[in-house]
Design a protein around this motif. Sequence first.
Motif, PDB file in Angstrom:
ATOM      1  N   TYR A   1      50.446  20.635  20.656  1.00 21.76           N
ATOM      2  CA  TYR A   1      49.109  21.231  20.576  1.00 21.76           C
ATOM      3  C   TYR A   1      48.869  21.957  21.898  1.00 21.76           C
ATOM      4  O   TYR A   1      49.025  21.366  22.964  1.00 21.76           O
ATOM      5  CB  TYR A   1      48.067  20.135  20.369  1.00 21.76           C
ATOM      6  N   VAL A   2      48.507  23.215  21.843  1.00 24.61           N
ATOM      7  CA  VAL A   2      48.302  24.009  23.059  1.00 24.61           C
ATOM      8  C   VAL A   2      46.809  24.188  23.292  1.00 24.61           C
ATOM      9  O   VAL A   2      46.101  24.728  22.441  1.00 24.61           O
ATOM     10  CB  VAL A   2      49.003  25.377  22.956  1.00 24.61           C
ATOM     11  N   PHE A   3      46.331  23.710  24.460  1.00 20.78           N
ATOM     12  CA  PHE A   3      44.915  23.913  24.755  1.00 20.78           C
ATOM     13  C   PHE A   3      44.743  25.073  25.745  1.00 20.78           C
ATOM     14  O   PHE A   3      45.671  25.443  26.461  1.00 20.78           O
ATOM     15  CB  PHE A   3      44.219  22.642  25.237  1.00 20.78           C
ATOM     16  N   PRO A   4      43.550  25.658  25.800  1.00 22.39           N
ATOM     17  CA  PRO A   4      43.324  26.870  26.592  1.00 22.39           C
ATOM     18  C   PRO A   4      43.427  26.648  28.100  1.00 22.39           C
ATOM     19  O   PRO A   4      43.373  25.515  28.594  1.00 22.39           O
ATOM     20  CB  PRO A   4      41.902  27.291  26.207  1.00 22.39           C
ATOM     21  N   CYS A   5      43.517  27.756  28.821  1.00 22.60           N
ATOM     22  CA  CYS A   5      43.829  27.739  30.249  1.00 22.60           C
ATOM     23  C   CYS A   5      42.764  27.089  31.115  1.00 22.60           C
ATOM     24  O   CYS A   5      43.057  26.634  32.222  1.00 22.60           O
ATOM     25  CB  CYS A   5      44.104  29.159  30.751  1.00 22.60           C
ATOM     26  N   GLN A   6      41.499  27.020  30.650  1.00 23.95           N
ATOM     27  CA  GLN A   6      40.478  26.415  31.513  1.00 23.95           C
ATOM     28  C   GLN A   6      40.653  24.910  31.631  1.00 23.95           C
ATOM     29  O   GLN A   6      40.029  24.269  32.461  1.00 23.95           O
ATOM     30  CB  GLN A   6      39.068  26.768  31.047  1.00 23.95           C
ATOM     31  N   TRP A   7      41.560  24.334  30.812  1.00 24.57           N
ATOM     32  CA  TRP A   7      41.866  22.906  30.908  1.00 24.57           C
ATOM     33  C   TRP A   7      43.000  22.628  31.895  1.00 24.57           C
ATOM     34  O   TRP A   7      43.358  21.475  32.124  1.00 24.57           O
ATOM     35  CB  TRP A   7      42.241  22.349  29.534  1.00 24.57           C
ATOM     36  N   ASN A   8      43.558  23.670  32.470  1.00 26.50           N
ATOM     37  CA  ASN A   8      44.617  23.517  33.481  1.00 26.50           C
ATOM     38  C   ASN A   8      44.636  24.806  34.306  1.00 26.50           C
ATOM     39  O   ASN A   8      45.577  25.592  34.238  1.00 26.50           O
ATOM     40  CB  ASN A   8      45.972  23.271  32.808  1.00 26.50           C
ATOM     41  N   TYR A   9      43.570  25.005  35.077  1.00 26.17           N
ATOM     42  CA  TYR A   9      43.342  26.267  35.799  1.00 26.17           C
ATOM     43  C   TYR A   9      44.005  26.213  37.168  1.00 26.17           C
ATOM     44  O   TYR A   9      43.698  25.363  37.997  1.00 26.17           O
ATOM     45  CB  TYR A   9      41.839  26.499  35.951  1.00 26.17           C
ATOM     46  N   ARG A  10      44.949  27.134  37.387  1.00 24.13           N
ATOM     47  CA  ARG A  10      45.768  27.153  38.597  1.00 24.13           C
ATOM     48  C   ARG A  10      45.582  28.451  39.376  1.00 24.13           C
ATOM     49  O   ARG A  10      45.009  29.405  38.853  1.00 24.13           O
ATOM     50  CB  ARG A  10      47.246  26.975  38.198  1.00 24.13           C
ATOM     51  N   PRO A  11      46.071  28.520  40.606  1.00 24.00           N
ATOM     52  CA  PRO A  11      45.921  29.757  41.390  1.00 24.00           C
ATOM     53  C   PRO A  11      46.429  31.003  40.672  1.00 24.00           C
ATOM     54  O   PRO A  11      45.858  32.089  40.840  1.00 24.00           O
ATOM     55  CB  PRO A  11      46.743  29.461  42.656  1.00 24.00           C
ATOM     56  N   ASP A  12      47.477  30.869  39.863  1.00 18.80           N
ATOM     57  CA  ASP A  12      48.001  32.031  39.145  1.00 18.80           C
ATOM     58  C   ASP A  12      46.979  32.656  38.209  1.00 18.80           C
ATOM     59  O   ASP A  12      47.154  33.804  37.779  1.00 18.80           O
ATOM     60  CB  ASP A  12      49.242  31.639  38.326  1.00 18.80           C
ATOM     61  N   HIS A  13      45.914  31.932  37.900  1.00 16.08           N
ATOM     62  CA  HIS A  13      44.891  32.470  37.008  1.00 16.08           C
ATOM     63  C   HIS A  13      43.913  33.392  37.736  1.00 16.08           C
ATOM     64  O   HIS A  13      43.073  34.014  37.086  1.00 16.08           O
ATOM     65  CB  HIS A  13      44.133  31.338  36.328  1.00 16.08           C
ATOM     66  N   CYS A  14      44.026  33.462  39.066  1.00 18.57           N
ATOM     67  CA  CYS A  14      43.081  34.340  39.769  1.00 18.57           C
ATOM     68  C   CYS A  14      43.665  35.071  40.974  1.00 18.57           C
ATOM     69  O   CYS A  14      43.064  36.054  41.434  1.00 18.57           O
ATOM     70  CB  CYS A  14      41.829  33.565  40.191  1.00 18.57           C
ATOM     71  N   ILE A  15      44.826  34.671  41.507  1.00 21.35           N
ATOM     72  CA  ILE A  15      45.295  35.294  42.755  1.00 21.35           C
ATOM     73  C   ILE A  15      45.773  36.728  42.553  1.00 21.35           C
ATOM     74  O   ILE A  15      45.847  37.497  43.516  1.00 21.35           O
ATOM     75  CB  ILE A  15      46.406  34.467  43.434  1.00 21.35           C
ATOM     76  N   TYR A  16      46.088  37.094  41.320  1.00 21.77           N
ATOM     77  CA  TYR A  16      46.476  38.482  41.035  1.00 21.77           C
ATOM     78  C   TYR A  16      45.401  39.206  40.244  1.00 21.77           C
ATOM     79  O   TYR A  16      45.651  40.241  39.645  1.00 21.77           O
ATOM     80  CB  TYR A  16      47.795  38.507  40.242  1.00 21.77           C
ATOM     81  N   GLY A  17      44.208  38.643  40.240  1.00 24.12           N
ATOM     82  CA  GLY A  17      43.137  39.118  39.387  1.00 24.12           C
ATOM     83  C   GLY A  17      42.889  38.097  38.294  1.00 24.12           C
ATOM     84  O   GLY A  17      43.807  37.400  37.856  1.00 24.12           O
ATOM     85  N   SER A  18      41.664  37.992  37.838  1.00 27.82           N
ATOM     86  CA  SER A  18      41.294  36.963  36.875  1.00 27.82           C
ATOM     87  C   SER A  18      41.983  37.206  35.535  1.00 27.82           C
ATOM     88  O   SER A  18      41.891  38.289  34.959  1.00 27.82           O
ATOM     89  CB  SER A  18      39.776  36.950  36.681  1.00 27.82           C
TER      90      SER A  18
END
Length: 368
Positions: free
Chosen positions: A261-278
Amino acid sequence: RCKNLSVSFWNSYWMLPSDVCGMNCFWEAAFRYNYMKTHPSEKMHLAVVACGERLEETVTMLRSAIIFSIKPLQFHIFAEDQLHGSFKDILDDFPYEGKVNYTLYPITFPTESAAEWKKLFKPCASQRLFLPLILRNVDSLLYVDTDILFLRPVDDIWSFLGKFNSTQIAAMAPEHEEPRIGWYNRFARHPYYGITGINSGVMLMNMTRIRRKYFKNDMTAVRLQWGEILMPLLKKYKLNITWGDQDLLNIMFFHNPESLYVFPCQWNYRPDHCIYGSNCKEAEEEGIFILHGNRGVYHDDKQPTFRAVYEAIKNYSFGDDLVHSLLQPLELELQKTMHTYCGRVYKVFIKQLTESIRDLYARRSKGR
Protein backbone atom coordinates in the motif's frame (compact mmCIF):
# COMPACT_ATOMS: atom_id res chain seq x y z
CA ARG A 1 -17.57 18.25 7.04
CA CYS A 2 -17.27 21.61 8.77
CA LYS A 3 -15.44 24.42 7.02
CA ASN A 4 -15.16 27.70 8.87
CA LEU A 5 -17.11 27.16 12.09
CA SER A 6 -15.19 28.52 15.07
CA VAL A 7 -12.34 29.78 12.89
CA SER A 8 -12.73 33.29 14.27
CA PHE A 9 -12.59 31.94 17.82
CA TRP A 10 -9.33 30.07 17.20
CA ASN A 11 -7.77 32.94 15.24
CA SER A 12 -8.54 35.44 17.95
CA TYR A 13 -7.43 33.10 20.71
CA TRP A 14 -4.17 32.12 19.06
CA MET A 15 -3.74 35.24 16.89
CA LEU A 16 -2.84 33.02 13.93
CA PRO A 17 -3.62 33.75 10.27
CA SER A 18 -6.79 32.13 8.97
CA ASP A 19 -5.03 30.39 6.08
CA VAL A 20 -3.55 27.78 8.43
CA CYS A 21 -6.90 26.53 9.68
CA GLY A 22 -7.34 23.94 6.93
CA MET A 23 -10.37 21.62 6.90
CA ASN A 24 -10.55 20.69 10.57
CA CYS A 25 -12.16 22.80 13.24
CA PHE A 26 -13.27 22.63 16.83
CA TRP A 27 -16.44 20.61 16.34
CA GLU A 28 -14.83 18.15 13.97
CA ALA A 29 -12.06 17.56 16.52
CA ALA A 30 -14.63 17.10 19.28
CA PHE A 31 -16.52 14.55 17.16
CA ARG A 32 -13.30 12.65 16.53
CA TYR A 33 -12.51 12.57 20.25
CA ASN A 34 -15.98 11.16 20.96
CA TYR A 35 -15.51 8.51 18.31
CA MET A 36 -12.22 7.41 19.87
CA LYS A 37 -13.86 7.14 23.30
CA THR A 38 -16.75 5.03 22.01
CA HIS A 39 -14.59 2.85 19.74
CA PRO A 40 -11.77 1.60 21.97
CA SER A 41 -9.05 -0.47 20.30
CA GLU A 42 -5.81 -2.15 21.17
CA LYS A 43 -2.68 -0.08 21.61
CA MET A 44 -0.55 1.03 18.68
CA HIS A 45 2.88 -0.58 18.35
CA LEU A 46 5.79 1.61 17.24
CA ALA A 47 9.32 0.28 16.68
CA VAL A 48 12.65 2.07 16.26
CA VAL A 49 16.27 0.93 15.99
CA ALA A 50 18.90 3.14 17.67
CA CYS A 51 22.67 2.76 17.52
CA GLY A 52 25.66 5.03 17.92
CA GLU A 53 24.84 8.69 18.53
CA ARG A 54 21.10 8.33 17.96
CA LEU A 55 19.85 8.53 21.55
CA GLU A 56 18.74 12.16 21.53
CA GLU A 57 17.21 11.87 18.07
CA THR A 58 15.24 8.77 19.06
CA VAL A 59 13.96 10.37 22.26
CA THR A 60 12.82 13.43 20.29
CA MET A 61 10.94 11.17 17.87
CA LEU A 62 9.23 9.40 20.77
CA ARG A 63 8.29 12.75 22.30
CA SER A 64 6.61 13.81 19.07
CA ALA A 65 4.62 10.56 19.04
CA ILE A 66 3.46 11.05 22.63
CA ILE A 67 2.39 14.70 22.28
CA PHE A 68 -0.50 14.20 19.87
CA SER A 69 -1.47 10.52 19.86
CA ILE A 70 -4.86 9.44 21.16
CA LYS A 71 -4.80 5.67 21.65
CA PRO A 72 -2.18 4.03 23.90
CA LEU A 73 1.30 3.50 22.49
CA GLN A 74 3.67 0.57 22.92
CA PHE A 75 7.25 1.44 22.00
CA HIS A 76 9.61 -1.34 20.89
CA ILE A 77 13.11 0.13 21.13
CA PHE A 78 15.96 -1.90 19.66
CA ALA A 79 19.25 -0.42 20.83
CA GLU A 80 22.86 -1.24 21.54
CA ASP A 81 23.40 -2.45 25.08
CA GLN A 82 25.29 0.67 26.17
CA LEU A 83 22.24 2.83 25.33
CA HIS A 84 19.71 0.89 27.39
CA GLY A 85 20.48 2.64 30.68
CA SER A 86 20.15 6.09 29.14
CA PHE A 87 16.89 5.22 27.42
CA LYS A 88 15.46 3.87 30.66
CA ASP A 89 16.50 6.95 32.68
CA ILE A 90 14.91 9.31 30.15
CA LEU A 91 11.75 7.37 29.36
CA ASP A 92 10.98 6.63 33.00
CA ASP A 93 10.95 10.39 33.54
CA PHE A 94 8.35 11.07 30.84
CA PRO A 95 4.86 12.05 32.08
CA TYR A 96 3.09 9.27 30.21
CA GLU A 97 -0.24 9.63 32.02
CA GLY A 98 -0.73 5.89 31.49
CA LYS A 99 -0.84 6.02 27.72
CA VAL A 100 2.67 4.77 26.89
CA ASN A 101 4.67 1.64 27.64
CA TYR A 102 8.05 0.67 26.28
CA THR A 103 10.25 -2.38 25.94
CA LEU A 104 14.01 -2.30 25.29
CA TYR A 105 15.58 -5.00 23.13
CA PRO A 106 19.18 -5.82 22.21
CA ILE A 107 20.32 -5.71 18.60
CA THR A 108 20.13 -9.27 17.31
CA PHE A 109 20.71 -10.91 13.94
CA PRO A 110 20.65 -14.56 12.85
CA THR A 111 23.77 -16.13 14.36
CA GLU A 112 25.14 -17.64 11.17
CA SER A 113 25.02 -14.31 9.26
CA ALA A 114 25.19 -11.66 11.98
CA ALA A 115 28.42 -10.09 10.72
CA GLU A 116 27.03 -9.55 7.22
CA TRP A 117 23.81 -7.97 8.45
CA LYS A 118 25.63 -5.67 10.90
CA LYS A 119 27.83 -4.13 8.19
CA LEU A 120 24.99 -3.64 5.71
CA PHE A 121 24.55 0.11 5.01
CA LYS A 122 24.70 1.52 8.60
CA PRO A 123 25.21 -0.23 11.94
CA CYS A 124 22.00 -1.89 13.06
CA ALA A 125 19.92 -0.52 10.16
CA SER A 126 18.94 -3.94 8.84
CA GLN A 127 17.48 -4.92 12.24
CA ARG A 128 14.12 -3.73 10.93
CA LEU A 129 14.01 -6.62 8.44
CA PHE A 130 13.82 -9.10 11.31
CA LEU A 131 11.07 -7.41 13.33
CA PRO A 132 8.31 -9.75 12.07
CA LEU A 133 10.42 -12.69 13.22
CA ILE A 134 11.38 -11.20 16.60
CA LEU A 135 8.05 -9.64 17.63
CA ARG A 136 6.01 -12.75 16.92
CA ASN A 137 3.19 -11.76 19.27
CA VAL A 138 2.69 -8.36 17.63
CA ASP A 139 0.02 -8.32 14.91
CA SER A 140 0.75 -4.90 13.40
CA LEU A 141 3.61 -2.46 13.77
CA LEU A 142 4.72 0.97 12.65
CA TYR A 143 8.48 1.06 12.12
CA VAL A 144 10.18 4.48 11.86
CA ASP A 145 13.75 5.66 11.55
CA THR A 146 15.18 7.65 14.45
CA ASP A 147 15.04 10.88 12.40
CA ILE A 148 11.24 10.91 12.17
CA LEU A 149 8.98 13.56 13.74
CA PHE A 150 5.22 13.13 14.06
CA LEU A 151 3.29 16.33 13.38
CA ARG A 152 -0.10 14.65 13.83
CA PRO A 153 -1.30 11.67 15.90
CA VAL A 154 0.23 8.26 15.24
CA ASP A 155 -3.41 7.12 15.18
CA ASP A 156 -3.83 8.65 11.74
CA ILE A 157 -1.11 6.66 9.99
CA TRP A 158 -2.10 3.60 12.04
CA SER A 159 -5.57 3.85 10.49
CA PHE A 160 -4.10 2.93 7.08
CA LEU A 161 -4.06 -0.67 8.32
CA GLY A 162 -7.82 -0.62 7.88
CA LYS A 163 -7.42 0.47 4.27
CA PHE A 164 -5.26 -2.48 3.24
CA ASN A 165 -6.91 -4.77 0.73
CA SER A 166 -6.69 -8.55 1.12
CA THR A 167 -3.24 -8.78 -0.54
CA GLN A 168 -1.46 -5.82 1.10
CA ILE A 169 0.97 -6.47 3.95
CA ALA A 170 2.83 -3.17 4.34
CA ALA A 171 2.66 0.54 3.51
CA MET A 172 5.42 2.97 2.52
CA ALA A 173 5.82 6.23 0.61
CA PRO A 174 7.62 6.72 -2.71
CA GLU A 175 11.32 7.55 -2.58
CA HIS A 176 10.74 10.50 -4.91
CA GLU A 177 7.85 12.43 -6.41
CA GLU A 178 9.90 13.84 -9.27
CA PRO A 179 11.64 11.21 -11.48
CA ARG A 180 14.14 13.78 -12.77
CA ILE A 181 15.79 13.84 -9.34
CA GLY A 182 15.02 10.21 -8.46
CA TRP A 183 17.83 7.96 -7.31
CA TYR A 184 16.49 4.50 -8.10
CA ASN A 185 15.30 5.28 -11.62
CA ARG A 186 18.67 6.88 -12.48
CA PHE A 187 21.25 4.81 -10.62
CA ALA A 188 19.88 1.54 -9.19
CA ARG A 189 21.52 -1.70 -10.29
CA HIS A 190 18.74 -3.87 -8.96
CA PRO A 191 14.94 -4.11 -9.28
CA TYR A 192 12.90 -1.51 -7.37
CA TYR A 193 9.25 -0.79 -6.75
CA GLY A 194 7.28 1.44 -9.12
CA ILE A 195 8.71 4.43 -10.95
CA THR A 196 11.01 5.90 -8.30
CA GLY A 197 11.26 3.20 -5.63
CA ILE A 198 10.01 3.34 -2.04
CA ASN A 199 11.47 4.83 1.12
CA SER A 200 11.48 2.57 4.18
CA GLY A 201 11.96 5.26 6.85
CA VAL A 202 8.24 5.03 7.67
CA MET A 203 6.94 1.48 7.25
CA LEU A 204 3.54 0.30 8.46
CA MET A 205 3.29 -3.49 8.66
CA ASN A 206 0.63 -6.10 9.14
CA MET A 207 3.15 -8.54 10.55
CA THR A 208 0.73 -11.44 10.78
CA ARG A 209 0.29 -11.24 7.01
CA ILE A 210 4.03 -10.82 6.48
CA ARG A 211 4.76 -13.99 8.44
CA ARG A 212 2.16 -15.97 6.49
CA LYS A 213 2.97 -14.78 2.99
CA TYR A 214 4.96 -16.69 0.41
CA PHE A 215 6.90 -14.21 -1.76
CA LYS A 216 7.58 -14.39 -5.47
CA ASN A 217 11.28 -13.84 -6.20
CA ASP A 218 13.94 -14.02 -8.93
CA MET A 219 16.04 -16.70 -7.22
CA THR A 220 13.77 -19.71 -7.41
CA ALA A 221 10.42 -20.71 -8.86
CA VAL A 222 9.39 -21.66 -5.34
CA ARG A 223 7.83 -18.88 -3.27
CA LEU A 224 9.63 -18.16 -0.01
CA GLN A 225 8.47 -16.89 3.35
CA TRP A 226 9.92 -13.77 4.98
CA GLY A 227 12.44 -15.64 7.09
CA GLU A 228 13.59 -17.70 4.11
CA ILE A 229 14.04 -14.93 1.56
CA LEU A 230 16.21 -12.39 3.38
CA MET A 231 19.60 -14.12 3.27
CA PRO A 232 19.32 -15.35 -0.33
CA LEU A 233 18.41 -11.81 -1.40
CA LEU A 234 21.42 -10.38 0.41
CA LYS A 235 23.76 -12.95 -1.16
CA LYS A 236 22.46 -12.25 -4.66
CA TYR A 237 22.43 -8.45 -4.52
CA LYS A 238 24.98 -7.40 -1.89
CA LEU A 239 27.39 -6.09 -4.54
CA ASN A 240 24.63 -4.09 -6.24
CA ILE A 241 22.83 -2.42 -3.36
CA THR A 242 23.63 1.02 -1.97
CA TRP A 243 20.95 1.70 0.63
CA GLY A 244 21.07 -1.68 2.39
CA ASP A 245 17.82 -2.99 3.79
CA GLN A 246 15.75 -0.39 1.91
CA ASP A 247 17.09 -1.77 -1.37
CA LEU A 248 16.18 -5.31 -0.31
CA LEU A 249 12.62 -4.15 0.45
CA ASN A 250 12.45 -2.51 -2.98
CA ILE A 251 13.50 -5.77 -4.61
CA MET A 252 10.92 -7.75 -2.64
CA PHE A 253 8.04 -5.42 -3.51
CA PHE A 254 9.15 -5.19 -7.16
CA HIS A 255 8.35 -8.89 -7.38
CA ASN A 256 5.25 -8.59 -5.14
CA PRO A 257 3.74 -5.18 -5.99
CA GLU A 258 0.25 -6.30 -5.02
CA SER A 259 1.48 -6.57 -1.43
CA LEU A 260 2.28 -2.87 -0.94
CA TYR A 261 0.00 0.00 0.00
CA VAL A 262 1.57 3.32 -1.04
CA PHE A 263 0.73 6.38 1.03
CA PRO A 264 1.31 9.99 -0.10
CA CYS A 265 4.50 11.98 0.39
CA GLN A 266 3.28 14.12 3.31
CA TRP A 267 3.49 10.96 5.45
CA ASN A 268 7.25 10.76 4.85
CA TYR A 269 8.39 14.29 3.95
CA ARG A 270 12.14 14.58 3.34
CA PRO A 271 14.54 17.32 2.18
CA ASP A 272 14.26 16.05 -1.40
CA HIS A 273 10.66 17.28 -1.36
CA CYS A 274 11.75 20.91 -1.14
CA ILE A 275 15.52 21.46 -1.66
CA TYR A 276 15.12 21.56 -5.45
CA GLY A 277 11.77 23.30 -5.30
CA SER A 278 8.54 22.07 -3.74
CA ASN A 279 7.42 18.76 -5.27
CA CYS A 280 5.06 17.21 -2.69
CA LYS A 281 1.67 18.56 -3.73
CA GLU A 282 -0.16 16.83 -0.89
CA ALA A 283 2.01 18.66 1.66
CA GLU A 284 1.38 21.96 -0.08
CA GLU A 285 -2.35 21.37 0.24
CA GLU A 286 -2.59 19.75 3.68
CA GLY A 287 0.76 20.29 5.39
CA ILE A 288 3.41 17.80 6.49
CA PHE A 289 2.13 14.89 8.57
CA ILE A 290 5.43 13.11 9.27
CA LEU A 291 8.79 14.85 8.89
CA HIS A 292 11.83 12.75 7.96
CA GLY A 293 15.13 14.54 8.51
CA ASN A 294 17.40 12.10 6.70
CA ARG A 295 21.03 12.83 5.81
CA GLY A 296 21.56 14.39 9.24
CA VAL A 297 19.72 17.63 8.47
CA TYR A 298 18.54 18.03 12.07
CA HIS A 299 22.13 18.47 13.19
CA ASP A 300 23.81 20.72 10.61
CA ASP A 301 23.07 24.05 8.95
CA LYS A 302 22.32 22.74 5.46
CA GLN A 303 18.54 22.66 5.93
CA PRO A 304 17.66 25.08 8.76
CA THR A 305 13.92 24.57 8.22
CA PHE A 306 14.16 20.91 9.24
CA ARG A 307 16.49 21.72 12.10
CA ALA A 308 14.12 24.36 13.46
CA VAL A 309 11.27 21.84 13.75
CA TYR A 310 13.55 19.29 15.41
CA GLU A 311 14.88 21.80 17.96
CA ALA A 312 11.37 23.02 18.77
CA ILE A 313 10.10 19.53 19.61
CA LYS A 314 13.31 18.52 21.38
CA ASN A 315 13.13 21.56 23.66
CA TYR A 316 9.39 21.46 24.34
CA SER A 317 8.55 20.58 27.95
CA PHE A 318 5.55 18.28 28.46
CA GLY A 319 2.70 20.22 29.99
CA ASP A 320 3.71 23.63 28.62
CA ASP A 321 1.28 25.51 26.41
CA LEU A 322 1.86 24.17 22.89
CA VAL A 323 0.93 27.40 21.18
CA HIS A 324 3.21 29.77 23.09
CA SER A 325 5.98 27.29 23.90
CA LEU A 326 6.21 25.43 20.60
CA LEU A 327 4.14 26.72 17.68
CA GLN A 328 4.71 30.47 17.85
CA PRO A 329 8.48 30.31 18.55
CA LEU A 330 8.83 27.73 15.77
CA GLU A 331 7.08 29.94 13.24
CA LEU A 332 9.45 32.79 14.08
CA GLU A 333 12.44 30.49 13.54
CA LEU A 334 11.03 29.18 10.29
CA GLN A 335 10.61 32.71 8.95
CA LYS A 336 14.38 33.13 9.33
CA THR A 337 14.93 30.27 6.83
CA MET A 338 13.16 31.86 3.87
CA HIS A 339 16.47 32.29 2.05
CA THR A 340 16.41 28.51 1.40
CA TYR A 341 14.12 26.57 -0.94
CA CYS A 342 12.56 24.68 1.97
CA GLY A 343 12.19 27.90 3.93
CA ARG A 344 10.20 29.46 1.10
CA VAL A 345 7.46 26.91 1.78
CA TYR A 346 7.87 27.00 5.57
CA LYS A 347 4.09 27.17 6.09
CA VAL A 348 3.78 23.51 5.06
CA PHE A 349 5.93 22.70 8.12
CA ILE A 350 3.40 24.23 10.56
CA LYS A 351 0.08 23.81 8.74
CA GLN A 352 -0.69 20.33 10.10
CA LEU A 353 1.10 21.03 13.37
CA THR A 354 -1.35 23.87 13.95
CA GLU A 355 -4.27 21.56 13.25
CA SER A 356 -2.87 18.89 15.57
CA ILE A 357 -2.54 21.36 18.44
CA ARG A 358 -6.10 22.62 17.93
CA ASP A 359 -7.34 19.06 17.81
CA LEU A 360 -5.48 18.19 21.02
CA TYR A 361 -6.92 21.15 22.90
CA ALA A 362 -10.40 20.30 21.64
CA ARG A 363 -10.05 16.75 22.97
CA ARG A 364 -8.85 18.03 26.32
CA SER A 365 -11.75 20.47 26.53
CA LYS A 366 -14.25 17.76 25.65
CA GLY A 367 -12.71 15.39 28.19
CA ARG A 368 -13.24 17.69 31.14
